[in-house]
Design a protein around this motif. Structure first.
Motif, short mmCIF file in Angstrom:
data_model
loop_
_atom_site.label_atom_id
_atom_site.label_comp_id
_atom_site.label_asym_id
_atom_site.label_seq_id
_atom_site.Cartn_x
_atom_site.Cartn_y
_atom_site.Cartn_z
N THR A 24 34.04 42.10 23.72
CA THR A 24 34.68 42.91 22.68
C THR A 24 35.94 43.60 23.21
O THR A 24 36.49 44.46 22.55
CB THR A 24 33.70 43.98 22.18
OG1 THR A 24 33.24 44.73 23.32
CG2 THR A 24 32.52 43.36 21.47
N ALA A 25 36.32 43.22 24.42
CA ALA A 25 37.53 43.80 25.01
C ALA A 25 38.21 42.75 25.88
O ALA A 25 37.71 41.62 26.02
CB ALA A 25 37.14 45.02 25.87
N ASP A 26 39.35 43.15 26.43
CA ASP A 26 40.07 42.23 27.32
C ASP A 26 40.70 43.07 28.43
O ASP A 26 41.92 43.23 28.49
CB ASP A 26 41.14 41.47 26.50
CG ASP A 26 41.81 40.39 27.32
OD1 ASP A 26 41.29 40.05 28.39
OD2 ASP A 26 42.86 39.89 26.89
N PHE A 29 41.47 44.78 34.23
CA PHE A 29 40.81 44.66 35.54
C PHE A 29 39.64 43.68 35.51
O PHE A 29 38.91 43.54 36.50
CB PHE A 29 40.31 46.03 36.01
CG PHE A 29 39.50 46.76 34.98
CD1 PHE A 29 38.18 46.42 34.76
CD2 PHE A 29 40.07 47.76 34.22
CE1 PHE A 29 37.43 47.07 33.81
CE2 PHE A 29 39.34 48.43 33.26
CZ PHE A 29 38.00 48.08 33.05
N CYS A 30 39.43 43.01 34.37
CA CYS A 30 38.26 42.12 34.27
C CYS A 30 38.34 41.01 35.32
O CYS A 30 39.36 40.33 35.45
CB CYS A 30 38.17 41.50 32.88
SG CYS A 30 36.68 40.48 32.71
N LEU A 31 37.24 40.83 35.97
CA LEU A 31 37.17 39.82 37.02
C LEU A 31 37.42 38.41 36.50
O LEU A 31 37.87 37.52 37.22
CB LEU A 31 35.79 39.89 37.68
CG LEU A 31 35.75 39.63 39.16
CD1 LEU A 31 36.53 40.67 39.93
CD2 LEU A 31 34.31 39.58 39.64
N PHE A 74 29.79 37.87 32.89
CA PHE A 74 31.17 37.67 32.44
C PHE A 74 31.27 37.80 30.93
O PHE A 74 31.80 36.92 30.25
CB PHE A 74 31.63 36.27 32.86
CG PHE A 74 32.45 36.23 34.12
CD1 PHE A 74 32.49 37.32 34.99
CD2 PHE A 74 33.21 35.11 34.44
CE1 PHE A 74 33.25 37.28 36.15
CE2 PHE A 74 33.98 35.06 35.58
CZ PHE A 74 34.00 36.14 36.44
N GLY A 75 30.76 38.88 30.36
CA GLY A 75 30.86 39.07 28.91
C GLY A 75 30.08 40.29 28.49
O GLY A 75 29.49 40.99 29.32
N GLU A 76 30.11 40.58 27.19
CA GLU A 76 29.41 41.75 26.65
C GLU A 76 28.03 41.31 26.12
O GLU A 76 27.95 40.63 25.10
CB GLU A 76 30.26 42.35 25.52
CG GLU A 76 29.54 43.36 24.65
CD GLU A 76 28.83 44.45 25.46
OE1 GLU A 76 29.47 45.06 26.32
OE2 GLU A 76 27.63 44.66 25.25
S1 SF4 Z 1 33.51 41.57 30.54
FE1 SF4 Z 1 33.63 43.79 30.94
S2 SF4 Z 1 35.47 44.02 32.20
FE2 SF4 Z 1 35.59 41.96 31.25
S3 SF4 Z 1 36.78 42.26 29.36
FE3 SF4 Z 1 34.62 42.49 28.82
S4 SF4 Z 1 34.21 44.71 28.96
FE4 SF4 Z 1 36.12 44.30 30.07
#
Ligand code: SF4
Length: 203
Positions: A24-26, A29-31, A74-76
């Motif tokens: 739900t975000a991007d 700092f996402c790995l 690697f996700g929500e």
């Molecule tokens: S997996 Fe975590 S760090 Fe990566 S985009 Fe989604 S909320 Fe952000």
């Protein structure tokens, strides 16, 4: 690095679940932007595992030897809320401690459901919310959430978590733009544990 489609992986004495790559975000700092996984496990999913596949893989582990099982990856995880509830019930009925790592956008994903209450009823013990910033502007800059008012709604969800009797944790990533002290104050106000994550994918 192991092959793609890692659903379950071990680290720090915990067992981690990677049930989706959707989010739900991007976050900047996402790995996912820089790596294919963590601890030598490739977390890119060619396809999401079914509920049955997750349970099957869990059944093949000696669960009692881990400190806890953690929804992360690697996700929500909450994009698959109903499966999170079923997997958590399956685990907690076997006496396993379960934690959820989440962006905290549950009230935006499911405006008509009491997500915190449902998670608590499944037996979840700890919810770790990505606070990520001291204010909405910094949050939006860092996380580019798919929803407007995501920061406010994340904080509302935090209140729901505490009211539901689960342990609440806030995390932030150690970046120059993040005011760690202010974030710590927010955590104290919400009576949440507080953890600063390294910029390395470690939990
Ligand atoms: S997996 Fe975590 S760090 Fe990566 S985009 Fe989604 S909320 Fe952000």
């Amino acid at each position: 690095m192991n092959k793609k489609d890692t659903i379950i992986y071990e680290a720090h004495g915990n067992l981690y679940l990677n049930i989706t790559n959707r989010c739900t975000a991007d976050c900047i700092f996402c790995l996912k932007r820089y790596s294919d996984g963590v601890y030598g496990y490739n977390l890119r999913l060619m396809k999401e595992p079914t509920l049955a596949e997750v349970i099957k893989q869990l059944s093949e582990h000696e669960l009692s030897k881990y400190n806890e099982v953690v929804f992360t990856g690697f996700g929500e995880p909450l994009v698959r809320l109903d499966d999170v509830l079923k997997i958590t019930k399956w685990l907690t009925s076997r006496g396993i401690h379960v934690r959820l790592d989440t962006s905290g956008h549950a009230k935006l994903l499911y405006p008509d459901r009491n997500v915190a209450g449902e998670i608590a009823d499944s037996g979840m013990k700890v919810v770790s919310l990505s606070l990520n910033a001291q204010d909405a502007d910094t949050y939006n800059h860092l996380c580019d959430p798919k929803y407007i008012r995501a920061y406010q709604k994340m904080l509302e969800f935090a209140k729901d978590i505490s009211k539901s009797g689960m342990e609440l944790r806030f995390t932030v990533v150690n970046l120059p733009v993040v005011d760690i002290e202010k974030c710590k104050e927010i955590a104290a106000k919400y009576r949440a544990d507080f953890k600063v994550r390294g910029y390395s994918g470690s939990d």
